[in-house]
Design a protein around this motif. Structure first.
Motif, PDB file in Angstrom:
ATOM      1  N   ASP A   1      62.793  40.001  12.508  1.00 52.05           N
ATOM      2  CA  ASP A   1      64.016  40.777  12.749  1.00 52.05           C
ATOM      3  C   ASP A   1      64.518  40.631  14.188  1.00 52.05           C
TER       4      ASP A   1
ATOM      5  N   TYR B   1      67.824  35.466  12.391  1.00 54.51           N
ATOM      6  CA  TYR B   1      68.109  36.792  11.838  1.00 54.51           C
ATOM      7  C   TYR B   1      69.317  37.411  12.527  1.00 54.51           C
TER       8      TYR B   1
ATOM      9  N   ARG C   1      67.682  38.025   6.411  1.00 55.82           N
ATOM     10  CA  ARG C   1      66.284  37.923   6.001  1.00 55.82           C
ATOM     11  C   ARG C   1      65.987  36.556   5.396  1.00 55.82           C
TER      12      ARG C   1
ATOM     13  N   ALA D   1      65.985  33.890   8.255  1.00 54.51           N
ATOM     14  CA  ALA D   1      64.825  33.980   9.136  1.00 54.51           C
ATOM     15  C   ALA D   1      63.556  33.471   8.459  1.00 54.51           C
TER      16      ALA D   1
END
Length: 497
Positions: free
Chosen positions: A253, A258, A283, A286
């Motif tokens: 995160d 992200y 999400r 990433a």
């Protein structure tokens, strides 16, 4: 023999030697020394590779060390060639004396040991039970091996002879195999073993289900199947001499991929459909970027990275989406390569890594505030201690158990011979501070149900189910989830000695 077949036999001999040594090492009763002496004697005596392989198979049977399915297939191929008089095999001489047994007074033929299937061990009520993944009877002989309830296998010593030693020697044994015809019962045994084994019906009684975790829509809990996969992957890595000895933390995160799609904090939930869609894309981006990074280490490391990866997003909040990765690193130079690659997932990550090393206080603050974007640990963090030792056997398995803190509460366990569930043995909450690492078992940590990720639990290609089966490991070899308890792991380790 064709060159390709010759190389395959060398590789198979090395794999068999490694298997025998790791099993013998666990016993700690002198078996390892005896095996080393016998294998070294076979190597220097001028035996052919076919002879050395069959002698090693005989040693495994004599000491009840078990064999993989691949070993049985190679042995059958050699015995078939022997039966057709394409090769010559020396009689197996049981000169290494197993503990508590008398040495054979006479030599036996190389095929005789195949009729001696090791008997199943009888466990008392205090020994671990394979209640979740076992069936009453397995139908193929290769599966009838010594039960290994140990929590891991240490890499075998470097002094063990390799099949590649003496590859350029000219083998010319001074003796000839007696021209005794192969016996009828041996032919019948070969015909029986050459038949295709019947399919095994796995029974998952008293478990959550065989359904993979990412297929369950109402929860992101790991299933009994997932916990078994983690345990078998750990065992497979240990048996291949590539233990998963380092742990990577990546705060996805906080990564660049992200943040390009969603810049909200881990605590703030999206308010609109557009924000929900943006976070889903963040999400996915990433996790995809991390997956490509982990799969691109073949060239810098000289071999693909072996790893187990768990993606987490705790329902209680705090940390956002992050990944825990347990991997194998051959040396400290590889740790530096991994650290630099992981740091590039973040804006200014390379400079951040340099700052953490130059200013330890900055690293301590990031850790205390749960803002550390990445880390790589052996016995200590490689950020602060680049020459740190890699994880010990106990720490490796403790980390694997930590990865399972989101396993479903209703998964069955056996603790001290008594049946229970994870819900009954887990604490309500973890202990504070650094003592968490020394807990017997972690508390249950539920994850966000709708994480927007296809697979929470991921494995490198050499540790997926297909590779495990090729190595001779199936769900039947998995113990129940009692190994998640540190005390139970130690108890089972003691029983295996």
């Amino acid at each position: 023999m064709p060159i390709a077949a010759h190389i395959d036999l060398l590789n198979s001999l090395d794999e068999l030697t490694a298997h025998l040594m790791t099993r013998a090492y666990l016993r700690q009763d002198g078996t390892l020394t005896k095996l080393c002496e016998k294998l070294e004697a076979d190597r220097v005596s001028g035996l052919s590779f076919e002879d050395r392989y069959m002698q090693a198979v005989g040693l495994g049977n004599q000491h009840r060390l078990g064999h993989s399915r691949n070993t049985a297939e190679v042995a059958l191929g050699l015995l078939s060639r022997f039966r057709k008089k394409e090769i010559k095999l020396s009689p197996f001489n049981a000169s290494v004396v197993p503990n508590g047994r008398e040495s054979h007074s006479t030599s036996i033929h190389s095929t005789d040991f195949l009729s001696e299937i090791p008997p199943a061990q009888n466990f008392n009520a205090n020994e671990p039970k394979k209640t979740q993944y076992s069936v009453e009877k397995l139908t193929y002989s290769a599966s009838q091996k010594v039960d290994d309830s140990a929590v891991g296998v240490l890499p075998y010593p470097s002094s063990i002879p390799s099949a590649l030693d003496g590859i350029h020697c000219s083998y010319a044994p001074e003796w000839e195999l007696p021209d005794n015809p192969i016996q009828e019962h041996e032919i019948a045994l070969l015909d029986e073993l050459e038949c295709t084994p019947a399919a095994i019906n796995v029974s998952f009684l008293n478990t959550t289900s065989l359904t993979l975790s990412h297929k369950r829509r109402k929860t992101s809990d790991l299933t009994a199947h997932d916990v078994a996969h983690i345990q078998l992957a750990m065992r497979a890595a240990e048996q291949k001499g590539r233990p998963l000895n380092a742990a990577i933390l990546v705060r996805l995160d906080l990564s660049t991929s992200y943040r390009e799609h969603w810049d909200g904090s881990a605590q703030r939930e999206p308010r609109t459909n557009a924000e929900h869609a943006a976070r889903e894309r963040a999400r996915e981006a990433a996790t995809d970027k991390l997956a490509r990074t982990l799969n691109n280490f073949r060239r810098p490391l000289g071999a693909p990275l072996s790893f187990i990866q768990v993606l987490e997003c705790p329902q209680a909040g705090g940390a956002g989406l992050h990944a825990h990765i347990l991997c194998h690193l051959p040396n400290q130079a590889a740790a530096e390569i991994i650290l630099r690659a992981i740091s590039r997932l973040f804006d200014g990550g390379t400079q951040l890594l340099a700052d953490y090393r130059q200013y330890p206080d900055k690293l301590d603050k990031a850790i205390s505030t749960h803002k550390l974007p990445f880390d790589l640990r052996g016995e200590a963090s490689f950020i602060r201690h680049p020459e740190s030792r890699f994880m010990s056997l106990e720490r490796r398995w403790g980390t694997a158990a930590y990865f399972c803190k989101s396993a479903a509460q209703d998964i069955s366990v056996t603790i001290g011979g008594h049946r229970s569930t994870l819900e009954e043995i887990r604490p309500e909450k973890d202990k504070d501070g650094h003592l968490r690492a020394f807990q017997n078992i972690r508390s249950y940590q539920p994850q966000v149900p709708q994480m927007g990720i296809t697979r929470r639990l991921r494995f490198s290609r050499d540790l997926d189910w297909k590779s495990l089966e090729a190595q001779g490991l199936t769900l039947h070899d998995a113990e129940d989830a009692g190994w998640l308890s540190k005390a139970e792991r130690e108890r089972r380790k003691g029983l295996a000695r």
